[in-house]
Write an enzyme that holds these catalytic residues in place. Sequence first.
Site, short mmCIF file in Angstrom:
data_model
loop_
_atom_site.label_atom_id
_atom_site.label_comp_id
_atom_site.label_asym_id
_atom_site.label_seq_id
_atom_site.Cartn_x
_atom_site.Cartn_y
_atom_site.Cartn_z
N ASP A 133 22.75 56.73 72.17
CA ASP A 133 21.78 55.64 71.98
C ASP A 133 20.76 56.10 70.93
O ASP A 133 20.18 57.17 71.08
CB ASP A 133 21.10 55.34 73.32
CG ASP A 133 20.15 54.15 73.25
OD1 ASP A 133 20.34 53.20 74.02
OD2 ASP A 133 19.20 54.20 72.44
N ASP B 240 22.70 49.71 68.61
CA ASP B 240 22.23 51.11 68.65
C ASP B 240 22.85 51.93 69.78
O ASP B 240 22.29 52.93 70.20
CB ASP B 240 20.70 51.14 68.74
CG ASP B 240 20.19 51.01 70.16
OD1 ASP B 240 20.82 50.26 70.94
OD2 ASP B 240 19.19 51.66 70.49
N GLU B 241 24.04 51.53 70.24
CA GLU B 241 24.60 52.20 71.40
C GLU B 241 26.11 52.20 71.36
O GLU B 241 26.72 51.18 71.03
CB GLU B 241 24.16 51.42 72.64
CG GLU B 241 23.73 52.25 73.80
CD GLU B 241 23.06 51.39 74.85
OE1 GLU B 241 23.68 51.13 75.87
OE2 GLU B 241 21.90 50.95 74.63
P1 DGT Z 1 14.67 53.91 72.88
O1 DGT Z 1 13.98 53.75 74.21
O2 DGT Z 1 14.20 55.12 72.13
O3 DGT Z 1 16.16 53.79 72.97
O4 DGT Z 1 14.12 52.67 72.04
P2 DGT Z 1 14.86 51.48 71.38
O5 DGT Z 1 13.86 50.68 70.63
O6 DGT Z 1 16.03 51.94 70.57
O7 DGT Z 1 15.29 50.66 72.63
P3 DGT Z 1 16.68 50.08 73.09
O8 DGT Z 1 17.77 51.07 72.91
O9 DGT Z 1 16.45 49.54 74.46
O10 DGT Z 1 16.91 48.82 72.12
C1 DGT Z 1 17.53 48.90 70.86
C2 DGT Z 1 16.93 47.88 69.90
O11 DGT Z 1 17.03 46.55 70.47
C3 DGT Z 1 15.45 48.08 69.64
O12 DGT Z 1 15.19 48.99 68.58
C4 DGT Z 1 14.95 46.68 69.38
C5 DGT Z 1 15.84 45.80 70.19
N1 DGT Z 1 15.15 45.38 71.45
C6 DGT Z 1 15.10 46.06 72.61
N2 DGT Z 1 14.38 45.42 73.54
C7 DGT Z 1 13.96 44.28 72.95
C8 DGT Z 1 13.14 43.16 73.39
O13 DGT Z 1 12.68 43.09 74.54
N3 DGT Z 1 12.94 42.16 72.48
C9 DGT Z 1 13.46 42.20 71.22
N4 DGT Z 1 13.23 41.20 70.39
N5 DGT Z 1 14.21 43.23 70.76
C10 DGT Z 1 14.45 44.25 71.61
CA CA Z 2 17.81 53.02 71.57
CA CA Z 3 20.03 50.78 73.35
#
Ligand code: DGT
Ligand code: CA
Ligand code: CA
Length: 361
Positions: free
Chosen positions: A6, A106-107
């Site tokens: 991820d 992203d996964e």
């Molecule tokens: P992390 O926790 O380091 O994996 O952070 P992210 O941002 O990569 O989180 P992830 O893997 O849950 O989500 C991947 C992408 O999906 C993130 O960069 C933006 C999008 N995304 C996630 N949650 C939301 C949301 O609640 N609303 C929107 N619009 N986009 C989201």
């Molecule tokens: Ca992520």
């Molecule tokens: Ca993810």
Amino acid sequence: MIFLADFDYFFAQCEELRNPAIKEKPVVVGVYSGRTEDSGAVSTSNYIARKYGVKSGLPLFMAKRKLEGTEAVFLPVDHEYYEQISNRIMNIFRKYASELEQVSVDEAYLDVSEQVGCSFGKARDYALTIKADVKAQVGISLTIGVGPNKLVAKIACDSQKPDGLTIVRSEQTKEFLAPLPINRLLGIGKKTAARMDQMGIKTIGDLAVYDCQRLIEGFGKVLGIYFHNAANGIDNEPVKEQGEAESISKIGTLKYDTHNLDFVLQKTDELIDVVFEEVSKKEYSFKTVSIYVVNVDLSGKSRSITLEQPVKDKETIRRNVRILFEKYLSESPLEIRRVGVKISGFSKEEPQQKSLMSFFT
Ligand code: DGT
Ligand code: CA
Ligand code: CA
């Protein structure tokens, strides 16, 4: 052996990649609804912004308020750019995994059983190599969860971010899962969690020892059995490429665990019948025959043979499945619990004699 990779704070990290000057500041990527300047929500944020409580889903005006007085950078989402970066990373993964299943931008799950065998030590080195390769080639950091199956790999990955690497060995699975809240399992949302809470189930450990029959009464057969198995770290879903019919496969559980070739082939013959029926209906030729094995320790393995030319007969599947299992059983001492058969590399090309082919080309 399964990896779940991820990418860290993905959209925000992509923005940092093209503009490294913002790296030391809070970075917020937002979806702007356009009604007023600040209406919309946070899509994601870097870890500096998260320290201020700015996370996915938060309304942008609230994010602005929380980050007041900082040098925070707010940017609109640019999906096309993130997808380009994502594709480059997925292509790197393809070099390292026998099977790749992309679950989102992203996964992805990687089946690396062929590459690291049952060794969690090798798995660690392999995961570090992949992380370093992606960092060097693309410049993105990511987190990897390692486990004997997809379910455990996913929860392992979620347990330490960013730039994390969490390894859960088969024999550690139960104690690793036990203290976690039940909502960490896929499919247990707020509603189900609330119902389980009333039944006295708070942790995955509580769920693991809960009477399976009562779970079935409460949630139906399919979900009841799924919850029971998941809480016990049991998951036999193979890692498989999503999308249009790129492969046809069938998996089945043996009547008892075994290391006996004939007993295995008796089962795979049944599976081959099902797979063959489906491929004949579609009138596909195929080039690759694969087997999938779930061992008693729940580790999953796959092996493939790719033929020189497309074929479309059942006997070729049988023969190659036999070859693959003979080889597999001679290499692995473990008893087998489940087996699968897969064919892929489809085309509409008619099988031909090689000598004839070479005449025309
Ligand atoms: P992390 O926790 O380091 O994996 O952070 P992210 O941002 O990569 O989180 P992830 O893997 O849950 O989500 C991947 C992408 O999906 C993130 O960069 C933006 C999008 N995304 C996630 N949650 C939301 C949301 O609640 N609303 C929107 N619009 N986009 C989201
Ligand atoms: Ca992520
Ligand atoms: Ca993810």
